[in-house]
Design a protein around this motif. Structure first.
Motif, PDB file in Angstrom:
ATOM      1  N   VAL A 110       5.407 -19.155   6.375  1.00 18.50           N
ATOM      2  CA  VAL A 110       4.455 -18.132   5.932  1.00 18.50           C
ATOM      3  C   VAL A 110       5.208 -16.913   5.421  1.00 18.50           C
ATOM      4  O   VAL A 110       6.303 -16.609   5.869  1.00 18.50           O
ATOM      5  CB  VAL A 110       3.493 -17.689   7.066  1.00 18.50           C
ATOM      6  N   ASP A 111       4.595 -16.264   4.438  1.00 16.52           N
ATOM      7  CA  ASP A 111       5.022 -14.932   4.025  1.00 16.52           C
ATOM      8  C   ASP A 111       4.069 -13.951   4.677  1.00 16.52           C
ATOM      9  O   ASP A 111       2.877 -14.249   4.815  1.00 16.52           O
ATOM     10  CB  ASP A 111       4.937 -14.763   2.505  1.00 16.52           C
ATOM     11  N   ARG A 112       4.570 -12.821   5.078  1.00 18.68           N
ATOM     12  CA  ARG A 112       3.706 -11.800   5.683  1.00 18.68           C
ATOM     13  C   ARG A 112       3.639 -10.597   4.761  1.00 18.68           C
ATOM     14  O   ARG A 112       4.666 -10.070   4.347  1.00 18.68           O
ATOM     15  CB  ARG A 112       4.237 -11.391   7.049  1.00 18.68           C
ATOM     16  N   PHE A 113       2.409 -10.188   4.457  1.00 14.77           N
ATOM     17  CA  PHE A 113       2.192  -8.971   3.692  1.00 14.77           C
ATOM     18  C   PHE A 113       1.488  -8.003   4.625  1.00 14.77           C
ATOM     19  O   PHE A 113       0.378  -8.271   5.076  1.00 14.77           O
ATOM     20  CB  PHE A 113       1.342  -9.231   2.444  1.00 14.77           C
ATOM     21  N   LYS A 114       2.166  -6.905   4.950  1.00 17.64           N
ATOM     22  CA  LYS A 114       1.631  -5.944   5.905  1.00 17.64           C
ATOM     23  C   LYS A 114       1.233  -4.669   5.187  1.00 17.64           C
ATOM     24  O   LYS A 114       1.994  -4.148   4.371  1.00 17.64           O
ATOM     25  CB  LYS A 114       2.653  -5.629   6.992  1.00 17.64           C
ATOM     26  N   ILE A 115       0.040  -4.199   5.507  1.00 23.33           N
ATOM     27  CA  ILE A 115      -0.454  -2.929   4.985  1.00 23.33           C
ATOM     28  C   ILE A 115      -0.550  -1.976   6.169  1.00 23.33           C
ATOM     29  O   ILE A 115      -1.253  -2.255   7.142  1.00 23.33           O
ATOM     30  CB  ILE A 115      -1.825  -3.099   4.311  1.00 23.33           C
ATOM     31  N   TYR A 116       0.185  -0.879   6.098  1.00 26.77           N
ATOM     32  CA  TYR A 116       0.196   0.114   7.171  1.00 26.77           C
ATOM     33  C   TYR A 116      -0.741   1.253   6.774  1.00 26.77           C
ATOM     34  O   TYR A 116      -0.560   1.872   5.723  1.00 26.77           O
ATOM     35  CB  TYR A 116       1.610   0.645   7.393  1.00 26.77           C
ATOM     36  N   LEU A 117      -1.719   1.513   7.627  1.00 23.60           N
ATOM     37  CA  LEU A 117      -2.692   2.566   7.354  1.00 23.60           C
ATOM     38  C   LEU A 117      -2.232   3.887   7.963  1.00 23.60           C
ATOM     39  O   LEU A 117      -1.401   3.908   8.874  1.00 23.60           O
ATOM     40  CB  LEU A 117      -4.060   2.171   7.901  1.00 23.60           C
ATOM     41  N   LYS A 118      -2.802   4.976   7.491  1.00 23.68           N
ATOM     42  CA  LYS A 118      -2.428   6.305   7.981  1.00 23.68           C
ATOM     43  C   LYS A 118      -2.880   6.548   9.415  1.00 23.68           C
ATOM     44  O   LYS A 118      -2.348   7.418  10.084  1.00 23.68           O
ATOM     45  CB  LYS A 118      -2.996   7.378   7.051  1.00 23.68           C
ATOM     46  N   ASN A 119      -3.843   5.764   9.913  1.00 27.46           N
ATOM     47  CA  ASN A 119      -4.295   5.914  11.296  1.00 27.46           C
ATOM     48  C   ASN A 119      -3.465   5.047  12.253  1.00 27.46           C
ATOM     49  O   ASN A 119      -3.899   4.735  13.351  1.00 27.46           O
ATOM     50  CB  ASN A 119      -5.782   5.594  11.422  1.00 27.46           C
ATOM     51  N   ASN A 120      -2.263   4.665  11.825  1.00 25.78           N
ATOM     52  CA  ASN A 120      -1.302   3.860  12.601  1.00 25.78           C
ATOM     53  C   ASN A 120      -1.765   2.440  12.876  1.00 25.78           C
ATOM     54  O   ASN A 120      -1.204   1.772  13.737  1.00 25.78           O
ATOM     55  CB  ASN A 120      -0.920   4.557  13.919  1.00 25.78           C
ATOM     56  N   LYS A 121      -2.769   1.951  12.159  1.00 24.14           N
ATOM     57  CA  LYS A 121      -3.170   0.549  12.268  1.00 24.14           C
ATOM     58  C   LYS A 121      -2.441  -0.251  11.202  1.00 24.14           C
ATOM     59  O   LYS A 121      -1.979   0.291  10.199  1.00 24.14           O
ATOM     60  CB  LYS A 121      -4.682   0.412  12.116  1.00 24.14           C
TER      61      LYS A 121
END
Length: 158
Positions: A110-121
């Motif tokens: 698997v490739d992982r695409f991570k989106i980091y939000l400003k609310n630390n989620k």
């Protein structure tokens, strides 16, 4: 004025529950074969191989899915076309202003695409490289280019 919308389909695989269920199925297979009392070792190997492959295929179908991404001027909308048994990703709409940064990690399964939000989620999309690597690679490049154009930075690789 009509808004420009880009639709992307991503094939995903929930690798952690898939791996856990597969590892649990292997000792159960050993117990099952031990209880049959079959003395022919060739027959046991053929039976074990067949059951192992069938369980892997069934688990793969249960934990794989299709995620639809709609890229708009100000939002990314995530909707499940086919949702797996387990996934931490909910159908949601993310405002681009809420995204702090993103990160793409390439792997064998698997490739992982991570989106980091400003609310630390964090939203982690696990893209299936086993059955659909070419289309997922094109989709992830389109998503990365979209985020770059919108001036959302990539995480600094470590």
């Amino acid at each position: 004025m009509e808004e420009n919308v880009l639709h992307l389909k991503a094939k995903t695989l929930s690798i952690l529950p898939f791996g856990i269920m597969y590892m649990i199925s292997l000792p159960l297979l050993g117990i099952l074969l031990a209880q049959t009392g079959i003395q022919n070792s060739v027959l046991i190997y053929i039976l074990a191989f067949t059951i192992t492959m069938l369980s892997a295929i069934i688990l793969f179908r249960l934990f794989s899915s299709t995620l639809l991404l709609e890229l708009r001027n100000e939002t990314i909308k995530m909707d499940w076309i086919k949702k797996p048994i387990y996934s931490s990703i909910k159908s949601q709409t993310i405002n681009l202003n809420d995204i702090n940064h993103w990160k793409h990690q390439e792997g064998k399964g698997v490739d992982r695409f991570k989106i980091y939000l400003k609310n630390n989620k964090k939203i982690c999309i696990e893209l299936d490289n086993i059955s659909n690597s070419t289309k997922n690679h094109e989709m992830i490049n389109t998503l990365k280019n979209f985020l770059i154009v919108k001036e959302i930075k990539n995480a600094i690789p470590y």
